[in-house]
Design a protein around this motif. Structure first.
Motif, mmCIF file in Angstrom:
data_model
loop_
_atom_site.group_PDB
_atom_site.id
_atom_site.type_symbol
_atom_site.label_atom_id
_atom_site.label_comp_id
_atom_site.label_asym_id
_atom_site.label_seq_id
_atom_site.Cartn_x
_atom_site.Cartn_y
_atom_site.Cartn_z
ATOM 1 N N ILE A 109 -4.835 -3.943 3.019
ATOM 2 C CA ILE A 109 -4.474 -2.928 2.021
ATOM 3 C C ILE A 109 -5.341 -3.085 0.772
ATOM 4 O O ILE A 109 -5.866 -2.105 0.231
ATOM 5 N N VAL A 136 0.213 -3.699 11.441
ATOM 6 C CA VAL A 136 0.830 -3.460 10.134
ATOM 7 C C VAL A 136 1.847 -4.544 9.780
ATOM 8 O O VAL A 136 2.057 -4.833 8.599
ATOM 9 N N THR A 137 2.492 -5.137 10.774
ATOM 10 C CA THR A 137 3.483 -6.176 10.494
ATOM 11 C C THR A 137 2.870 -7.568 10.426
ATOM 12 O O THR A 137 3.578 -8.551 10.190
ATOM 13 N N VAL A 197 -2.015 -7.818 6.817
ATOM 14 C CA VAL A 197 -2.006 -6.424 6.392
ATOM 15 C C VAL A 197 -2.190 -6.290 4.887
ATOM 16 O O VAL A 197 -2.777 -5.332 4.406
ATOM 17 N N TYR A 198 -1.714 -7.283 4.124
ATOM 18 C CA TYR A 198 -1.829 -7.199 2.667
ATOM 19 C C TYR A 198 -3.288 -7.290 2.217
ATOM 20 O O TYR A 198 -3.704 -6.580 1.299
ATOM 21 N N THR A 239 3.559 4.335 -1.268
ATOM 22 C CA THR A 239 4.404 3.440 -0.478
ATOM 23 C C THR A 239 5.773 4.055 -0.231
ATOM 24 O O THR A 239 6.293 4.006 0.897
ATOM 25 N N ALA A 260 1.757 1.682 5.917
ATOM 26 C CA ALA A 260 2.461 0.427 5.635
ATOM 27 C C ALA A 260 3.860 0.704 5.107
ATOM 28 O O ALA A 260 4.816 -0.007 5.441
ATOM 29 N N VAL A 262 3.660 -4.390 -0.507
ATOM 30 C CA VAL A 262 2.797 -3.246 -0.205
ATOM 31 C C VAL A 262 2.444 -2.516 -1.503
ATOM 32 O O VAL A 262 1.277 -2.166 -1.741
#
Length: 207
Positions: free
Chosen positions: A21, A12-13, A17-18, A155, A43, A57
């Protein structure tokens, strides 16, 4: 459990991750089995610790959902419209499609924005709006609003869950998902109540 949590944290870090998503929320729009909402909430939970970036996010979740909704709309417009046109004029399916067309013409924006919070609802609505050829510009306008509010909602659910359970991110994640399910259940209950009230009103008129 600790190893699984470390792997989740590393994933996730990561800067990737973007893209994850965007991809997941896009596919989730026309294939509801994909857990788009859970990915965004997760996230958000980790964003409370600084990574990933909270604003990114939200933006990527909204953008992915917007892309996916337009894919679903295009599927409905490409295939559904032709099937609807072939229904006999006096058939129940033709009558149902005409009812759907009138409904989205009158309350398309409201239907689109609220359906996003109902499991499977956004897929059915976006396909239908494509099939009845709801205007593309109006669809884009209302869908952008729906996706933006949904991205913020999911989020921040995760984010505040992460803040509340700063030292136990798993509990924060579970709390965020539980709240999301509860809100979705309330939408479903409200919709069921409205349908039941309409049926009762129609029954009284027929008496």
């Amino acid at each position: 459990m600790r190893d699984a949590l470390d792997l989740l944290h590393h994933t996730v870090t990561s800067p990737w991750v973007y893209l994850v998503i965007i991809a997941v929320t896009a596919v989730d729009a026309f294939f509801p089995a994909v857990p788009g909402e859970t990915v965004v909430i997760t996230a958000g939970v980790f964003a409370a610790g600084g990574e990933p970036d909270l604003a990114l996010v939200i933006v990527t979740a909204a953008f992915g959902a917007l892309v996916g909704d337009h894919v679903s709309y295009a599927i409905g417009r490409g295939g559904g419209a032709h099937r609807l046109a072939r229904f006999p004029a006096d058939s129940r399916r033709r009558a149902g499609s005409e009812w759907a067309r009138r409904a989205v013409d009158r309350r398309g924006g409201m239907i689109l924005t609220t359906a996003r919070y109902v499991p499977g609802g956004r897929t059915a609505v976006t396909l239908t709006m494509g099939a009845v050829r709801y205007p593309v510009r109006m669809f884009l306008l209302y869908d952008a609003l729906a996706c933006a509010t949904w991205g913020i909602y999911c989020t921040l659910l995760g984010y505040f869950g992460g803040l509340a359970f700063e030292h136990n991110p798993v509990s924060g994640l579970l709390a965020g998902v539980a709240i999301s399910l509860a809100v979705t259940g309330l939408f479903e209950a409200a919709r069921w109540g409205r349908r039941r009230a309409h049926r009762r009103a129609a029954a009284r008129r027929d008496c």
